[in-house]
Design a protein around this motif. Sequence first.
Motif, PDB file in Angstrom:
ATOM      1  N   GLU A   1       5.271   2.493  11.034  1.00  0.00           N
ATOM      2  CA  GLU A   1       4.477   2.460   9.804  1.00  0.00           C
ATOM      3  C   GLU A   1       4.988   3.495   8.804  1.00  0.00           C
ATOM      4  O   GLU A   1       5.253   4.631   9.164  1.00  0.00           O
ATOM      5  N   TYR A   2       5.105   3.080   7.548  1.00  0.00           N
ATOM      6  CA  TYR A   2       5.539   3.986   6.495  1.00  0.00           C
ATOM      7  C   TYR A   2       4.325   4.619   5.812  1.00  0.00           C
ATOM      8  O   TYR A   2       3.270   3.994   5.714  1.00  0.00           O
ATOM      9  N   PRO A   3       4.473   5.883   5.330  1.00  0.00           N
ATOM     10  CA  PRO A   3       3.317   6.606   4.797  1.00  0.00           C
ATOM     11  C   PRO A   3       3.004   6.258   3.346  1.00  0.00           C
ATOM     12  O   PRO A   3       3.746   5.545   2.661  1.00  0.00           O
TER      13      PRO A   3
ATOM     14  N   TYR B   1       6.339  11.109   9.899  1.00  0.00           N
ATOM     15  CA  TYR B   1       4.998  10.509   9.896  1.00  0.00           C
ATOM     16  C   TYR B   1       4.670   9.925  11.263  1.00  0.00           C
ATOM     17  O   TYR B   1       3.559  10.100  11.778  1.00  0.00           O
TER      18      TYR B   1
ATOM     19  N   ALA C   1       9.241   8.836   7.082  1.00  0.00           N
ATOM     20  CA  ALA C   1       8.594   7.891   7.990  1.00  0.00           C
ATOM     21  C   ALA C   1       8.758   8.329   9.441  1.00  0.00           C
ATOM     22  O   ALA C   1       7.842   8.164  10.264  1.00  0.00           O
TER      23      ALA C   1
ATOM     24  N   ARG D   1       1.551  11.330  13.611  1.00  0.00           N
ATOM     25  CA  ARG D   1       0.468  10.457  14.063  1.00  0.00           C
ATOM     26  C   ARG D   1       0.367  10.439  15.586  1.00  0.00           C
ATOM     27  O   ARG D   1      -0.730  10.352  16.148  1.00  0.00           O
TER      28      ARG D   1
ATOM     29  N   LEU E   1       7.371  14.899   3.720  1.00  0.00           N
ATOM     30  CA  LEU E   1       6.058  14.370   4.070  1.00  0.00           C
ATOM     31  C   LEU E   1       5.043  15.500   4.003  1.00  0.00           C
ATOM     32  O   LEU E   1       5.213  16.534   4.656  1.00  0.00           O
TER      33      LEU E   1
ATOM     34  N   LYS F   1      -4.294   3.125   1.853  1.00  0.00           N
ATOM     35  CA  LYS F   1      -4.302   2.568   3.201  1.00  0.00           C
ATOM     36  C   LYS F   1      -5.737   2.486   3.702  1.00  0.00           C
ATOM     37  O   LYS F   1      -6.609   3.220   3.232  1.00  0.00           O
TER      38      LYS F   1
ATOM     39  N   ALA G   1      -1.584  11.610   5.402  1.00  0.00           N
ATOM     40  CA  ALA G   1      -0.259  12.091   5.029  1.00  0.00           C
ATOM     41  C   ALA G   1       0.293  11.233   3.907  1.00  0.00           C
ATOM     42  O   ALA G   1      -0.100  10.082   3.740  1.00  0.00           O
ATOM     43  N   TRP G   2       1.232  11.796   3.135  1.00  0.00           N
ATOM     44  CA  TRP G   2       1.856  11.056   2.042  1.00  0.00           C
ATOM     45  C   TRP G   2       3.237  11.630   1.754  1.00  0.00           C
ATOM     46  O   TRP G   2       3.515  12.794   2.025  1.00  0.00           O
TER      47      TRP G   2
ATOM     48  N   TYR H   1      -6.293  10.328   0.775  1.00  0.00           N
ATOM     49  CA  TYR H   1      -5.809  11.478   1.536  1.00  0.00           C
ATOM     50  C   TYR H   1      -5.594  12.696   0.640  1.00  0.00           C
ATOM     51  O   TYR H   1      -5.905  13.826   1.027  1.00  0.00           O
TER      52      TYR H   1
ATOM     53  N   VAL I   1       1.204  16.668   4.832  1.00  0.00           N
ATOM     54  CA  VAL I   1       0.181  16.299   5.807  1.00  0.00           C
ATOM     55  C   VAL I   1      -1.062  17.134   5.563  1.00  0.00           C
ATOM     56  O   VAL I   1      -1.017  18.374   5.622  1.00  0.00           O
TER      57      VAL I   1
END
Length: 494
Positions: A293-295, A63, A60, A67, A86, A318, A77-78, A142, A88
């Motif tokens: 915000e969490y991915p 992330y 996070a 962003r 993460l 999302k 991203a996840w 994504y 991307v």
Amino acid sequence: MKRVSSGPVKQALAAAIVVVCASLPVHAGQREDVLSQIMALHGLDEQGAIDRLSAEADAADVYQRVRLMQLEAYAGAWFDADSGKLQVAISDSAQAERLIRLGAVPVLVNWSLRDLQDLQTRISEDAELTHGEQLRALYVDYQLNRVVVDAAPGSVQSVREHLMQYADRVEVHEAGEIPELTADVRGADGTRNYTFEQKPLGTGYYPCSVGATVENGYYTAGHCGETGDDIRWAATFPTQLGVVQASAIPLNGGTLGDVAWVSLLPGWAPAPKVNGYSDGIIDVAAKWSGTQEYPLNTNVCRYGQTSGGPYCGLIVQKGMLQYWGSTVGWVKNNTKVQGSCSSDGDSGGTWLPSASTGDAQIQGTTIGKSFGNTCDASPPPPDPYTYFQPISDHIAAYSGSAGSLLTQHGAVKPTVNGWNCPDLSGGAGMFECSFDDYESQGITNWTWYVNNVPVASSGLYIYDICSTGSPVRVKLTVTNPYGTTTKSTLFNCP
């Protein structure tokens, strides 16, 4: 339309309203109920669950940094559970090195997120599809690097043919049942919409949960009340609590999402806390103003008046444009969670990341659930999911009138952590400056200056070239509604 909600809480406190009560202790480590749910969700032992949540928290942070870079080629991203990193998506390989430096794993794709979001908008404005109720949801996947179109049963082939010109960027799936708003709870503690209850043909109680407190009241779901509605505190009904100042109702055709804010009457004191029920009272984090915000593919937990909490699940989509039936219509920017649950009356309640260890990063407020996915369902549905509206949508719509989202930082200027300037490891004629994060309350912005000239950078670090031996002054200003913090360093270019 069913009026829904989720009532605040018991007298100790609501998901965000504290009224001169003693706070319950917060666990110093991972919250036990959250751990047990993460173990069950992913088939992990206790250490495995702790390790995963720790990796999600690290992801996070990455992330957030990614962003903030605002890369044109960014495509989503996840969190990858196997690597604990993460990932991307990026449509330009030239930007991959910057992602690697941040600790992310770049994945090269064909289309940027902006490209796919523009296509999603074009499809949503196609009257032949949306007015005929052939579409049920639209979102950018994504990992697929595609716009996914959920079509009503029996409409998949016709929708696919209609969108044939976008075949390289679109996938069409058959949708399940239309999800339902949580609604019409009876006899539970929480807030009650007194105005709704006085209307002819009313159905009795209309409770809702507090989502997140702000200086002038709290945020909740838009379908919890209309502008001007009289909101009461259910635990001591008919004690008056506040008034709905703004709401997205009616939702059909709206552009704000399912958002609202309620002002408090004198005598009620909003506090930067969340009622975690079996988790105790949880402080709203100061880091990133409590809204990091969490991915995708990370775990989040829901809290609400009717069912308590935590009820945890995995973020699987999302930015969904979701159809909620002919009465409500389309609601933009929904986040979909695989698992969790929501019972009638939980609407408006708080979502937090599972990785919280006593601090709450507010993710959003509850909208509703898949059909039959109540927290007391026996047996539980085979494919349960829930939805929330990101807290950023509430802030964007109402922060000017509702005031700042409350955090433990309080109404003071920001604190900057991890100031590192200069970093001269890049070699002669180069420098870099950075900071890790800030602690703040309210919308927070920052500006970099090099030799007193503003730099066009919105990220957490800058790098530049300079003339060897020449003096360089780097300054950072970080500003929130209550003041400005300045960091400054003077050094000679290597």
